[in-house]
Enzyme design. Structure first.
Site, PDB file in Angstrom:
ATOM      1  N   LYS A  20       0.839  -1.213   0.000  1.00 66.42           N
ATOM      2  CA  LYS A  20       0.000   0.000   0.000  1.00 66.42           C
ATOM      3  C   LYS A  20       0.874   1.263   0.000  1.00 66.42           C
ATOM      4  O   LYS A  20       0.641   2.183  -0.782  1.00 66.42           O
ATOM      5  CB  LYS A  20      -0.928   0.024   1.230  1.00 66.42           C
ATOM      6  CG  LYS A  20      -1.879  -1.157   1.307  1.00 66.42           C
ATOM      7  CD  LYS A  20      -2.786  -1.076   2.524  1.00 66.42           C
ATOM      8  CE  LYS A  20      -2.071  -1.095   3.845  1.00 66.42           C
ATOM      9  NZ  LYS A  20      -1.319  -2.343   4.126  1.00 66.42           N
ATOM     10  N   ARG A  95      -9.784   0.169   8.494  1.00 66.03           N
ATOM     11  CA  ARG A  95      -9.268  -1.170   8.807  1.00 66.03           C
ATOM     12  C   ARG A  95     -10.369  -2.087   9.299  1.00 66.03           C
ATOM     13  O   ARG A  95     -10.118  -3.259   9.540  1.00 66.03           O
ATOM     14  CB  ARG A  95      -8.237  -1.081   9.926  1.00 66.03           C
ATOM     15  CG  ARG A  95      -6.966  -0.390   9.527  1.00 66.03           C
ATOM     16  CD  ARG A  95      -6.162  -1.254   8.596  1.00 66.03           C
ATOM     17  NE  ARG A  95      -4.946  -1.756   9.141  1.00 66.03           N
ATOM     18  CZ  ARG A  95      -3.763  -1.169   9.004  1.00 66.03           C
ATOM     19  NH1 ARG A  95      -3.643  -0.044   8.339  1.00 66.03           N
ATOM     20  NH2 ARG A  95      -2.690  -1.718   9.502  1.00 66.03           N
ATOM     21  N   ARG A 134      11.869  -5.671   4.688  1.00 69.03           N
ATOM     22  CA  ARG A 134      11.611  -4.240   4.450  1.00 69.03           C
ATOM     23  C   ARG A 134      12.526  -3.327   5.281  1.00 69.03           C
ATOM     24  O   ARG A 134      12.794  -3.576   6.451  1.00 69.03           O
ATOM     25  CB  ARG A 134      10.157  -3.918   4.791  1.00 69.03           C
ATOM     26  CG  ARG A 134       9.882  -2.411   4.766  1.00 69.03           C
ATOM     27  CD  ARG A 134       8.439  -2.080   4.795  1.00 69.03           C
ATOM     28  NE  ARG A 134       7.775  -2.532   5.993  1.00 69.03           N
ATOM     29  CZ  ARG A 134       6.481  -2.397   6.193  1.00 69.03           C
ATOM     30  NH1 ARG A 134       5.737  -1.843   5.272  1.00 69.03           N
ATOM     31  NH2 ARG A 134       5.924  -2.835   7.297  1.00 69.03           N
ATOM     32  N   ARG A 167      11.294  -1.449  10.891  1.00 63.53           N
ATOM     33  CA  ARG A 167      10.230  -1.131  11.852  1.00 63.53           C
ATOM     34  C   ARG A 167      10.184  -2.191  12.950  1.00 63.53           C
ATOM     35  O   ARG A 167      10.372  -3.368  12.690  1.00 63.53           O
ATOM     36  CB  ARG A 167       8.871  -1.095  11.115  1.00 63.53           C
ATOM     37  CG  ARG A 167       8.584   0.238  10.500  1.00 63.53           C
ATOM     38  CD  ARG A 167       7.390   0.258   9.582  1.00 63.53           C
ATOM     39  NE  ARG A 167       6.182  -0.423  10.010  1.00 63.53           N
ATOM     40  CZ  ARG A 167       5.053  -0.429   9.304  1.00 63.53           C
ATOM     41  NH1 ARG A 167       4.995   0.232   8.152  1.00 63.53           N
ATOM     42  NH2 ARG A 167       3.995  -1.070   9.734  1.00 63.53           N
ATOM     43  N   ARG A 178       0.334  -9.495  13.558  1.00 61.66           N
ATOM     44  CA  ARG A 178      -0.398  -8.542  12.704  1.00 61.66           C
ATOM     45  C   ARG A 178      -1.281  -9.283  11.710  1.00 61.66           C
ATOM     46  O   ARG A 178      -2.447  -8.937  11.515  1.00 61.66           O
ATOM     47  CB  ARG A 178       0.584  -7.642  11.937  1.00 61.66           C
ATOM     48  CG  ARG A 178       1.218  -6.598  12.813  1.00 61.66           C
ATOM     49  CD  ARG A 178       2.475  -6.042  12.184  1.00 61.66           C
ATOM     50  NE  ARG A 178       2.242  -5.215  11.023  1.00 61.66           N
ATOM     51  CZ  ARG A 178       3.207  -4.877  10.162  1.00 61.66           C
ATOM     52  NH1 ARG A 178       4.443  -5.313  10.338  1.00 61.66           N
ATOM     53  NH2 ARG A 178       2.936  -4.108   9.146  1.00 61.66           N
TER      54      ARG A 178
HETATM   55  P1  AP5 Z   1       4.860  -1.603   1.726  1.00 55.11           P
HETATM   56  O1  AP5 Z   1       4.506  -0.729   0.573  1.00 55.11           O
HETATM   57  O2  AP5 Z   1       5.650  -1.001   2.835  1.00 55.11           O
HETATM   58  O3  AP5 Z   1       3.551  -2.358   2.263  1.00 55.11           O
HETATM   59  P2  AP5 Z   1       2.306  -1.821   3.095  1.00 55.11           P
HETATM   60  O4  AP5 Z   1       1.090  -2.485   2.553  1.00 55.11           O
HETATM   61  O5  AP5 Z   1       2.306  -0.324   3.135  1.00 55.11           O
HETATM   62  O6  AP5 Z   1       2.685  -2.455   4.483  1.00 55.11           O
HETATM   63  P3  AP5 Z   1       2.541  -1.876   5.957  1.00 55.11           P
HETATM   64  O7  AP5 Z   1       3.248  -2.859   6.846  1.00 55.11           O
HETATM   65  O8  AP5 Z   1       2.976  -0.451   6.062  1.00 55.11           O
HETATM   66  O9  AP5 Z   1       1.041  -2.003   6.166  1.00 55.11           O
HETATM   67  P4  AP5 Z   1       0.321  -2.114   7.486  1.00 55.11           P
HETATM   68  O10 AP5 Z   1      -1.059  -2.002   7.015  1.00 55.11           O
HETATM   69  O11 AP5 Z   1       0.594  -3.292   8.331  1.00 55.11           O
HETATM   70  O12 AP5 Z   1       0.988  -0.953   8.356  1.00 55.11           O
HETATM   71  P5  AP5 Z   1       0.500   0.498   8.741  1.00 55.11           P
HETATM   72  O13 AP5 Z   1       1.691   1.344   8.707  1.00 55.11           O
HETATM   73  O14 AP5 Z   1      -0.710   0.899   7.993  1.00 55.11           O
HETATM   74  O15 AP5 Z   1       5.646  -2.873   1.133  1.00 55.11           O
HETATM   75  C1  AP5 Z   1       6.146  -3.878   1.988  1.00 55.11           C
HETATM   76  C2  AP5 Z   1       7.509  -4.378   1.446  1.00 55.11           C
HETATM   77  O16 AP5 Z   1       7.301  -5.054   0.213  1.00 55.11           O
HETATM   78  C3  AP5 Z   1       8.508  -3.255   1.146  1.00 55.11           C
HETATM   79  O17 AP5 Z   1       9.789  -3.719   1.479  1.00 55.11           O
HETATM   80  C4  AP5 Z   1       8.378  -3.033  -0.371  1.00 55.11           C
HETATM   81  O18 AP5 Z   1       9.598  -2.564  -0.949  1.00 55.11           O
HETATM   82  C5  AP5 Z   1       8.037  -4.444  -0.858  1.00 55.11           C
HETATM   83  N1  AP5 Z   1       7.130  -4.456  -2.012  1.00 55.11           N
HETATM   84  C6  AP5 Z   1       6.058  -3.643  -2.221  1.00 55.11           C
HETATM   85  N2  AP5 Z   1       5.431  -3.979  -3.363  1.00 55.11           N
HETATM   86  C7  AP5 Z   1       6.111  -5.042  -3.894  1.00 55.11           C
HETATM   87  C8  AP5 Z   1       5.946  -5.831  -5.076  1.00 55.11           C
HETATM   88  N3  AP5 Z   1       4.934  -5.622  -5.936  1.00 55.11           N
HETATM   89  N4  AP5 Z   1       6.827  -6.835  -5.295  1.00 55.11           N
HETATM   90  C9  AP5 Z   1       7.841  -7.073  -4.427  1.00 55.11           C
HETATM   91  N5  AP5 Z   1       8.067  -6.342  -3.305  1.00 55.11           N
HETATM   92  C10 AP5 Z   1       7.198  -5.337  -3.032  1.00 55.11           C
HETATM   93  O19 AP5 Z   1       0.018   0.249  10.252  1.00 55.11           O
HETATM   94  C11 AP5 Z   1       0.932  -0.040  11.273  1.00 55.11           C
HETATM   95  C12 AP5 Z   1       0.143  -0.207  12.578  1.00 55.11           C
HETATM   96  O20 AP5 Z   1      -0.513   1.040  12.905  1.00 55.11           O
HETATM   97  C13 AP5 Z   1      -0.989  -1.235  12.536  1.00 55.11           C
HETATM   98  O21 AP5 Z   1      -0.517  -2.563  12.801  1.00 55.11           O
HETATM   99  C14 AP5 Z   1      -1.920  -0.719  13.639  1.00 55.11           C
HETATM  100  O22 AP5 Z   1      -1.418  -1.037  14.912  1.00 55.11           O
HETATM  101  C15 AP5 Z   1      -1.825   0.799  13.456  1.00 55.11           C
HETATM  102  N6  AP5 Z   1      -2.830   1.320  12.532  1.00 55.11           N
HETATM  103  C16 AP5 Z   1      -2.616   1.917  11.319  1.00 55.11           C
HETATM  104  N7  AP5 Z   1      -3.785   2.291  10.755  1.00 55.11           N
HETATM  105  C17 AP5 Z   1      -4.759   1.917  11.622  1.00 55.11           C
HETATM  106  C18 AP5 Z   1      -6.174   2.017  11.590  1.00 55.11           C
HETATM  107  N8  AP5 Z   1      -6.843   2.582  10.543  1.00 55.11           N
HETATM  108  N9  AP5 Z   1      -6.878   1.525  12.643  1.00 55.11           N
HETATM  109  C19 AP5 Z   1      -6.241   0.986  13.715  1.00 55.11           C
HETATM  110  N10 AP5 Z   1      -4.899   0.846  13.791  1.00 55.11           N
HETATM  111  C20 AP5 Z   1      -4.156   1.307  12.757  1.00 55.11           C
END
Ligand code: AP5
Length: 222
Positions: A20, A95, A134, A167, A178
């Site tokens: 994402k 979410r 990552r 991270r 997660r």
């Molecule tokens: P990346 O683009 O970083 O993936 P992502 O989907 O953004 O992953 P996140 O871990 O950031 O998502 P998340 O939803 O768990 O975390 P968030 O920060 O929202 O890509 C991942 C890796 O793959 C990278 O190394 C990239 O280079 C590689 N890659 C990407 N595309 C690729 C491809 N096509 N092919 C190969 N490699 C590829 O949330 C963190 C925490 O915050 C949550 O756990 C929760 O505690 C809290 N939180 C956030 N939002 C909420 C909410 N709305 N409600 C409640 N809690 C929340």
């Protein structure tokens, strides 16, 4: 006082590690939308040790969702920023279905609605490999991967030159937590947008450039 109007609204869906953040950075620039990532907002609050960050940290470290009320208040405040008026690309919100319903109501108050919800679908085994490899930059969270997207200079962000780090919630035990705790809620959100007729599923197991191109084509087919 009436709420600030908002333009185009796109909700980017995907499991942890689906890509994402990677795709949101590309799409927001190409489509001229503000990139609103609740994970980035929480990480900034944790880094700055604000009251919100103190609350969020424990949940994030355990791989759990932060409680809805705190998350929704933070998101609604962000929707009031001037750059949101030109349209937003949401990454990591909603979410669960409670957040999705609140978003619909908040957008209706601002003369908007969710135009499209692209869902980046990736098999679970691939998610574990992506999160484990990552690295992200300190300055702006630009994501890299030690195998699929290494930086030109090891440990340094290609875009802003800041240090790369892993991270805390990408440690293997937290990654498992997660996925275990969040995939069920994601399925419900996917169902919510399918019922609303705006879900666009994209094969996220392809390369980064191919996924971007698929997302741009579903978003331009309005
Ligand atoms: P990346 O683009 O970083 O993936 P992502 O989907 O953004 O992953 P996140 O871990 O950031 O998502 P998340 O939803 O768990 O975390 P968030 O920060 O929202 O890509 C991942 C890796 O793959 C990278 O190394 C990239 O280079 C590689 N890659 C990407 N595309 C690729 C491809 N096509 N092919 C190969 N490699 C590829 O949330 C963190 C925490 O915050 C949550 O756990 C929760 O505690 C809290 N939180 C956030 N939002 C909420 C909410 N709305 N409600 C409640 N809690 C929340």
């Amino acid at each position: 006082m009436s709420e600030q109007k908002i333009g185009r609204v796109v909700v980017l869906l995907g499991a942890p590690g689906a890509g994402k953040g990677t795709q949101a950075a590309i799409l927001s620039e190409r489509l001229g939308l503000a990139h609103v990532a609740t994970g980035d907002l929480f990480r900034a609050a944790v880094r700055d040790k604000t009251p919100l960050g103190v609350i969020a940290k424990g949940y994030m470290d355990r791989g759990e969702l932060v409680p809805d009320q705190v998350t929704i208040d933070m998101l609604l405040e962000r929707l009031g920023s001037p750059d949101a008026a030109g349209g937003i690309l949401l990454d990591g919100f909603p979410r669960n279905t409670v957040q999705a319903e609140v978003l619909d109501m908040a957008l209706a108050d601002r003369g908007a609605s969710v135009e499209a919800a692209p869902y980046i679908e990736v098999p679970e085994a691939e998610l574990v490999a992506r999160l484990g490899g990552r690295w992200i930059c300190r300055a702006a969270g630009h994501p890299y991967h030690e195998v699929t997207k290494p930086p030109v200079k090891p440990g340094v962000c290609d875009i802003d030159g800041s240090e790369l780090y892993q991270r805390d919630d990408d440690k293997p035990a937290t990654v498992q937590a997660r996925l275990r705790q969040q995939l069920g809620a994601l399925e419900q959100v996917v169902g919510y947008y399918r019922n609303a007729g705006v879900l666009k599923t994209v094969d996220g197991s392809r390369g980064i450039d191919q996924v971007s191109s698929d997302l741009l084509s579903v978003l331009s087919a309005r």
